[in-house]
Structure formats: C-alpha cells, structure tokens
Design a protein around this motif. Structure first.
Motif, mmCIF file in Angstrom:
data_model
loop_
_atom_site.group_PDB
_atom_site.id
_atom_site.type_symbol
_atom_site.label_atom_id
_atom_site.label_comp_id
_atom_site.label_asym_id
_atom_site.label_seq_id
_atom_site.Cartn_x
_atom_site.Cartn_y
_atom_site.Cartn_z
ATOM 1 N N TRP A 116 0.809 -1.226 0.000
ATOM 2 C CA TRP A 116 0.000 0.000 0.000
ATOM 3 C C TRP A 116 0.841 1.275 0.000
ATOM 4 O O TRP A 116 0.278 2.357 -0.124
ATOM 5 C CB TRP A 116 -0.926 0.019 1.222
ATOM 6 N N GLY A 117 2.129 1.160 0.165
ATOM 7 C CA GLY A 117 2.967 2.352 0.279
ATOM 8 C C GLY A 117 2.967 2.854 1.701
ATOM 9 O O GLY A 117 3.928 2.698 2.444
ATOM 10 N N MET A 132 8.400 -4.880 1.943
ATOM 11 C CA MET A 132 9.068 -3.851 1.146
ATOM 12 C C MET A 132 10.322 -4.396 0.473
ATOM 13 O O MET A 132 10.791 -3.848 -0.524
ATOM 14 C CB MET A 132 9.409 -2.648 2.024
ATOM 15 N N GLY A 133 10.877 -5.485 0.986
ATOM 16 C CA GLY A 133 12.077 -6.058 0.398
ATOM 17 C C GLY A 133 11.825 -6.904 -0.836
ATOM 18 O O GLY A 133 12.776 -7.381 -1.468
ATOM 19 N N VAL A 134 10.561 -7.080 -1.221
ATOM 20 C CA VAL A 134 10.200 -7.903 -2.382
ATOM 21 C C VAL A 134 10.584 -7.187 -3.681
ATOM 22 O O VAL A 134 10.494 -5.958 -3.788
ATOM 23 C CB VAL A 134 8.692 -8.225 -2.360
ATOM 24 N N ARG A 147 9.453 5.252 -4.170
ATOM 25 C CA ARG A 147 10.153 6.516 -3.905
ATOM 26 C C ARG A 147 9.575 7.699 -4.667
ATOM 27 O O ARG A 147 9.434 8.794 -4.120
ATOM 28 C CB ARG A 147 11.638 6.363 -4.230
ATOM 29 N N GLY A 148 9.253 7.504 -5.933
ATOM 30 C CA GLY A 148 8.758 8.620 -6.726
ATOM 31 C C GLY A 148 7.459 9.191 -6.191
ATOM 32 O O GLY A 148 7.324 10.406 -5.991
ATOM 33 N N TYR A 171 11.867 -0.346 5.101
ATOM 34 C CA TYR A 171 10.740 0.570 4.871
ATOM 35 C C TYR A 171 11.200 2.020 4.787
ATOM 36 O O TYR A 171 10.578 2.834 4.096
ATOM 37 C CB TYR A 171 9.669 0.353 5.957
ATOM 38 N N ALA A 172 12.296 2.329 5.463
ATOM 39 C CA ALA A 172 12.850 3.681 5.350
ATOM 40 C C ALA A 172 13.346 3.960 3.942
ATOM 41 O O ALA A 172 13.439 5.120 3.521
ATOM 42 C CB ALA A 172 13.981 3.870 6.357
ATOM 43 N N SER A 173 13.649 2.903 3.178
ATOM 44 C CA SER A 173 14.148 3.100 1.814
ATOM 45 C C SER A 173 13.093 3.693 0.886
ATOM 46 O O SER A 173 13.422 4.254 -0.157
ATOM 47 C CB SER A 173 14.634 1.761 1.234
ATOM 48 N N ALA A 174 11.824 3.583 1.254
ATOM 49 C CA ALA A 174 10.752 4.079 0.387
ATOM 50 C C ALA A 174 10.601 5.594 0.429
ATOM 51 O O ALA A 174 10.083 6.197 -0.517
ATOM 52 C CB ALA A 174 9.418 3.428 0.769
#
Length: 255
Positions: A116-117, A132-134, A147-148, A171-174
């Motif tokens: 879901w973001g 999120m690692g998928v 990210r965008g 999840y922080a990478s997003a």
C-alpha cells in the motif's frame, strides 16, 4: 506530529467486512503506485504458486499466504490498526487507547507497506503478504517503486510538526525526509542500558510503548529537541547520539 511505523510481518485475518475500496485509502497521491503493485501481486499469486513463494520469500509453512494474496480484491477489509499485529503493535495497544488517544492515533500514525505504500491505522485493508524487500518481476524492487510517489505525497502528510521515524531500514528506503522536513525528523534507537546493545524484540516493544505514551499524554513535540523533553517527562531515559535527530532510549530490563 507524524509517526512513521513499519508494518508487522504477521497479520490478523481479514475477517468478514466489506472488501477493499482503494479509493477510500488515505494519501490518494499513492493510488496509481498502489494499483500497480496490487495488480501485479494478484496476477503473480494467481498464475504460479511456486514462483510467488520464491518472489515473496515464503517458506513451505507460509504457502497459504499466496492464496490470501489472490483474494485481495474480494477479501474482507478491516482497519489497518487491527490487521497489523506483532510485538510493536501489541505494546502500542491501539484497541485499548481512550477516545482522545484513539483520535490522535488516527491523525498521527502512518504505517509503511510494500503493497500500500503507506496507510493510516484507520484505513480499511485486507490481510496480505508483501514486504518492502520484495522485487516483483514487472515492477522491480518495491522500495524504489515507492520513492517517486512518496517524494511528492509524504512532505505534505508530514505537515509542520515533528516526524518521528520508527521504521526499519527496508521501509525507510521508500521515503527519506529531506530539507526542512529532515531537520524536524527524529529517529529512535532502543538500547539495553547495561550492555548498550540493541535487542530486536524489546526494541520493538519499547517503541510501541513510546508511541502509546505520547498518544495518551497528548504530546505534540515539534522538533527532536522537544521530543527529548517530552520523553523525559514521561519517564524515559533519553540520550542524544550526536547525529542530528537521532535519539537513544535506554532500557534496563528486557521484556
């Protein structure tokens, strides 16, 4: 104050509520990115169970999670705060907050998700499996995918107050706060005081209790410095680590 949380790997069952209404989810600027992940995840899980298990990193004992993903559009939906379980959410105890703290939780908590973001705890979602690692075959790494969309949506969601970032690294990478939002973002590391080591289980539990304490107290710090004061007032032992916005909370007992 906006509190950024990771999801839980384990989730409660969807139940028998009305199915997902994507248009009802918070942060509508993420709708297009959500639809892309949802479409590919459902298609992947419906077409090839073995490949889906491989992509999602599922063990044999979790094979049933693939079938759960196939039904995402028709399964019952429940508030995200009921779907997410695990150590942090058990300690947070959303269901036992009083009315005022529950309203604050609805406004302040944002749970990040590979599917879901990000959603608010009041958003109704079905149970699912997609971290999120998928790396989905057609989309690629989900952290990069989000990210965008996050770059334009999250600064507005952050408002003008403190951003308390309790997410794990995946999840922080997003979304990484930048500019003036970064200047009012705080991160918390929980350390076992006698050893100065992080212990994952009690770190998650302590973070859940910290969020609960802030919600119950109606605390509204607007900067990392004000958060230090608020946490100390609530009885926590807090040290500033030397890195901007980075705080260490020291805990004597592991539980």
């Amino acid at each position: 104050m906006l509190v950024l949380l990771p999801p839980s790997e384990g989730k409660a069952s969807s139940g028998r509520g009305a199915p997902l209404k994507p248009e009802s989810l918070s942060l509508p600027g993420l709708a297009e990115a959500r639809a892309a992940v949802l479409d590919e995840l459902v298609e992947l899980c419906a077409a090839d169970e073995e490949k889906a298990c491989e992509v999602l990193g599922l063990s044999e004992g979790l094979r049933g999670e693939v079938a759960k993903n196939v039904e995402l559009r028709t399964a019952g939906a429940r508030p995200a705060g009921e779907i997410y379980t695990g150590v942090l959410y058990d300690a947070l105890g959303l269901a036992t907050l009083d009315a005022a703290a529950t309203r604050r939780a609805g406004r302040s908590l944002l749970v990040f998700s590979g599917l879901w973001g990000a959603v608010r705890v009041t958003d109704r979602i079905p149970s699912y499996r997609c971290s999120m690692g998928v790396r989905l075959p057609g989309i690629g790494a989900l952290g990069a995918h989000w990210r965008g969309a996050m770059a334009s949506v999250l600064p507005e969601a952050a408002g003008t107050g403190l951003v308390l970032d309790l997410r794990s690294s995946a999840y922080a990478s997003a979304w990484k706060p930048k500019g003036e939002v970064a200047a009012r973002t705080a991160t918390v590391r929980v350390l076992h005081a006698p050893t100065r080591k992080v212990v994952s289980h009690f770190s998650k539990a302590t973070k859940g209790r910290i969020v609960r304490s802030l919600l119950e107290a109606g605390a509204a710090p607007r900067s990392p410095a004000e958060l230090v004061v608020a946490l100390r007032d609530l009885g926590y032992v807090v040290e500033e680590s030397g890195k901007a916005g980075a705080l260490d909370v020291l805990v004597d007992e592991i539980h």
